[in-house]
Structure formats: C-alpha cells, structure tokens
Design an enzyme around this catalytic site. Structure first.
Site, PDB file in Angstrom:
ATOM      1  N   TYR A 178       0.084  -3.926   4.553  1.00 24.03           N
ATOM      2  CA  TYR A 178       1.563  -4.184   5.141  1.00 24.03           C
ATOM      3  C   TYR A 178       1.128  -2.103   4.885  1.00 24.03           C
ATOM      4  O   TYR A 178       0.351  -1.426   4.730  1.00 24.03           O
ATOM      5  CB  TYR A 178       2.671  -3.890   4.494  1.00 24.03           C
ATOM      6  CG  TYR A 178       2.668  -2.688   3.046  1.00 24.03           C
ATOM      7  CD1 TYR A 178       3.321  -1.437   3.596  1.00 24.03           C
ATOM      8  CD2 TYR A 178       2.581  -2.901   1.767  1.00 24.03           C
ATOM      9  CE1 TYR A 178       3.288  -0.439   2.196  1.00 24.03           C
ATOM     10  CE2 TYR A 178       2.937  -2.182   0.686  1.00 24.03           C
ATOM     11  CZ  TYR A 178       3.130  -1.196   1.041  1.00 24.03           C
ATOM     12  OH  TYR A 178       3.726   0.406   0.059  1.00 24.03           O
ATOM     13  N   CYS A 179       1.989  -1.586   6.028  1.00 20.79           N
ATOM     14  CA  CYS A 179       1.817  -0.310   7.455  1.00 20.79           C
ATOM     15  C   CYS A 179       3.073  -0.359   7.648  1.00 20.79           C
ATOM     16  O   CYS A 179       4.061  -1.441   7.487  1.00 20.79           O
ATOM     17  CB  CYS A 179       0.701  -0.052   7.748  1.00 20.79           C
ATOM     18  SG  CYS A 179       0.846  -1.483   9.484  1.00 20.79           S
ATOM     19  N   THR A 180       3.720   0.363   8.083  1.00 14.50           N
ATOM     20  CA  THR A 180       4.906   0.652   8.679  1.00 14.50           C
ATOM     21  C   THR A 180       5.017  -0.157   9.887  1.00 14.50           C
ATOM     22  O   THR A 180       6.290  -0.702  10.203  1.00 14.50           O
ATOM     23  CB  THR A 180       4.731   1.693   9.491  1.00 14.50           C
ATOM     24  OG1 THR A 180       4.412   3.571   9.034  1.00 14.50           O
ATOM     25  CG2 THR A 180       6.356   2.379  10.414  1.00 14.50           C
ATOM     26  N   ILE A 207       6.746  -2.388   7.983  1.00 14.44           N
ATOM     27  CA  ILE A 207       7.938  -2.621   6.839  1.00 14.44           C
ATOM     28  C   ILE A 207       9.740  -2.153   7.814  1.00 14.44           C
ATOM     29  O   ILE A 207      10.190  -2.922   7.535  1.00 14.44           O
ATOM     30  CB  ILE A 207       8.202  -1.467   6.203  1.00 14.44           C
ATOM     31  CG1 ILE A 207       6.550  -1.040   5.980  1.00 14.44           C
ATOM     32  CG2 ILE A 207       8.965  -0.357   5.220  1.00 14.44           C
ATOM     33  CD1 ILE A 207       5.998   0.844   4.625  1.00 14.44           C
TER      34      ILE A 207
END
Length: 328
Positions: A178-180, A207
C-alpha cells in the site's frame, strides 16, 4: 461560499511527445483556474490539483475524455481552500521516481500485483498468511501507517529496489502493498513479482481511497499528502496517533518542514518545541543565516534560494535527506 476540491490521481499510459503535452496541459489547467502539481512522463500522469468544484469536475471530464487516461481513478477531497498556491505541470523521466524506467524490467501496464478494493484489503490484512507492506518513505510512514505493517527504512522510493533482499523472508506469504494513492505500489508490486514473490497484491486507490470507502479502519495516525495540507485524517473508525515530536518525544501528529530552507526536512514537532526551536529540526538549523520566520504552521511558500547556499552539504548531512516530488 465557493466549495473547493483537491483531486489526487495517476495513470500509467504511454504519452507521445510528453514534454509538449506537459506544456499544453499546464495552459489548460491554468484556464480552469486550477492550482497544483502534475508530473508528466512518457509513461503517464501523476498529479494533485485543486480548485472550485466546477473547475475540478471540468478537469476530470476532460481527462476521462482522452482515451489514454479514461481509466484514471480520481480521489476527491472537499477542502476549505485550494491546497496549492500555484500551478505546475512538468515533464520528468518517471511519474514516480523509482529508477525503474526500462519497460523491459517492469511495466505497470502489463503486470502488477492484483488490485484489492478497500473492503477486500480490510478483510485480508489480518490473516496469518499475509504481510502488509508499506512502500512509502520514512517521513511518510512515521506519521501514519497500517497496524502491524512492515515499513522500510528508505528516504526516497528510488531506494525500494535495494530493500528486496530484506523482504525475502516473506516470500511464502501473501504480500499486500500500500501507499498514499496507489502509484508507488504499481511499480513496487511489479518488481516483487519479477523478483520471485508469487502472491502480490496492492491496495487500489491507496490509503486515501481506503479512508473514504472503508472508514480507514486500523490505519494508525495520519496520512502524509504532497500538498499544503501536509497530512490528512483517514481513520474515522478507530483513530489513533503514532508519531512523536522529533525533539522531545511527546506524542503529536503535527508535521512541518524545517525552517532552514536548505534542510526543509519533513518531521513531526509539537507546538511547544515548534516555538522553542523556531520551527527547526535542530540547533544547527536554528543558526542558519537564511532561516525562515516560523509562524506556527511550518509551511513555507517556495522562493528562490541565494546562489551561495551550499546544497551539496544538504545531501551529506544526515538531517538533510533528498526529498521526493509529488508521489501518490
């Protein structure tokens, strides 16, 4: 009163004459009155733009009308004021700096980890055969991250390939990256697959989308974003604060930029230390001749720096890590 929006998005899609496209796209954004930061590369688009709801709607319609970008997934935030001061649209080698430019090595348009919608990610993340992997930089995950996530000691995403060996202990697990906003996971998951990890997934929309569609459950702290807001809340289910003041260790979620323009480090600092340290991360930065005036926010509009500033020392000093550009 006008309603403003901020749009976060990316799209991996080949662009011919990308440098020329960047110039034309900049003028289009300005014609709508938008502000923000967009990176254009041969491999696609990566941007955050902000403006009135009407202007943002028009922008999304125009982007989706182009067959190359029809699949673009916009994350929409309602904001009290535009999240940028100016509009920038620049051509660069990659839309997220990874050092993985060769499409023969990885190509997000051909193979990436399986996309998980927020509800699917939430259902899978706590299984025994799963490892949740944060592929963001230190200053991002220091202020917020998923509960029990594996984080990497990296100052920039381009260091991610160097960490693959550290992750080999998880090869028998399902890897949920996951990342932004999803853009880093496209390349990170593709590289993991190339390196022999068999079951690799990624949080679709990152996110930000998880917060909107799944309430942000079990995301601890705040999410770092690449605009004037610096961080945003995403967890409305079981929120918590995980970051501490760099100077005194007090629990705080406030992230600022160092008042020393040569340093400009992203770090968390409580209000008490903020005023005592004049918005600086260290006493050395407090003594810098070009230190900016601290007003309690820790946000500064970029201005040209004096020609005698030794930018080489910025990279050599442990407190002056090189910074990434817009990355979702």
């Amino acid at each position: 009163m006008s309603t403003y929006q901020t749009l976060l998005y990316y799209c991996y899609s080949p662009i011919e004459n990308a440098e020329e496209f960047a110039a034309t796209h900049l003028e289009f954004c300005k014609s709508l009155g938008l502000v923000g930061r967009i990176i254009v590369a041969d491999e696609g688009l990566n941007g955050t733009v902000s403006g009135t709801a009407e202007a943002c709607q028009r922008y999304m319609q125009e982007v989706h009308a182009d067959p190359r970008f029809a699949k673009t997934d916009f994350k929409i935030d309602v904001v009290e004021e535009p999240s940028f001061i100016k509009m920038h649209c620049r051509y660069k080698a990659e839309i997220v700096h990874s050092g993985l430019r060769d499409p023969l090595v990885i190509d997000p348009n051909k193979e990436t980890g399986k996309h998980l919608e927020p509800e699917e990610f939430m259902e899978m993340k706590d299984r025994d055969d799963v490892v949740v992997l944060d592929v963001r930089s230190n200053y991002e995950h220091s202020v917020g991250r998923f509960k029990n996530a594996v984080t990497l000691d990296i100052e920039n995403f381009r260091e991610f390939p160097e960490k693959i060996k550290e992750l080999e202990q998880y090869k028998d697990k399902k890897i949920l990256t996951y990342c932004t906003g999803g853009i880093k996971c496209e390349k990170a998951s593709a590289l993991l697959l190339k390196e022999g990890f068999e079951e690799v997934y990624q949080l679709h929309g990152g996110i930000i989308k998880y917060g909107k569609e799944a309430g942000g459950k079990d995301f601890e702290g705040k999410c770092y974003v690449f605009d004037n807001r610096v961080t945003v809340d995403v967890n409305s289910v079981n929120p918590s604060v995980v970051s501490t003041c760099k100077n005194c260790g007090t629990v705080t979620s406030k992230m600022i930029n160092c008042a020393n323009p040569v340093c400009n480090e992203h770090f968390t600092q409580c209000d008490v230390c903020g005023w005592e340290m004049q918005g600086c991360c260290s006493t050395a930065c407090m003594e810098h001749p070009h230190k900016r005036e601290y007003d309690g926010t820790g946000y500064y509009v970029k201005v040209p720096q004096p020609v005698n500033v030794d930018k080489i020392s910025k990279r050599k000093h442990k407190n002056f890590p090189p910074k990434e550009t817009t990355s979702l």
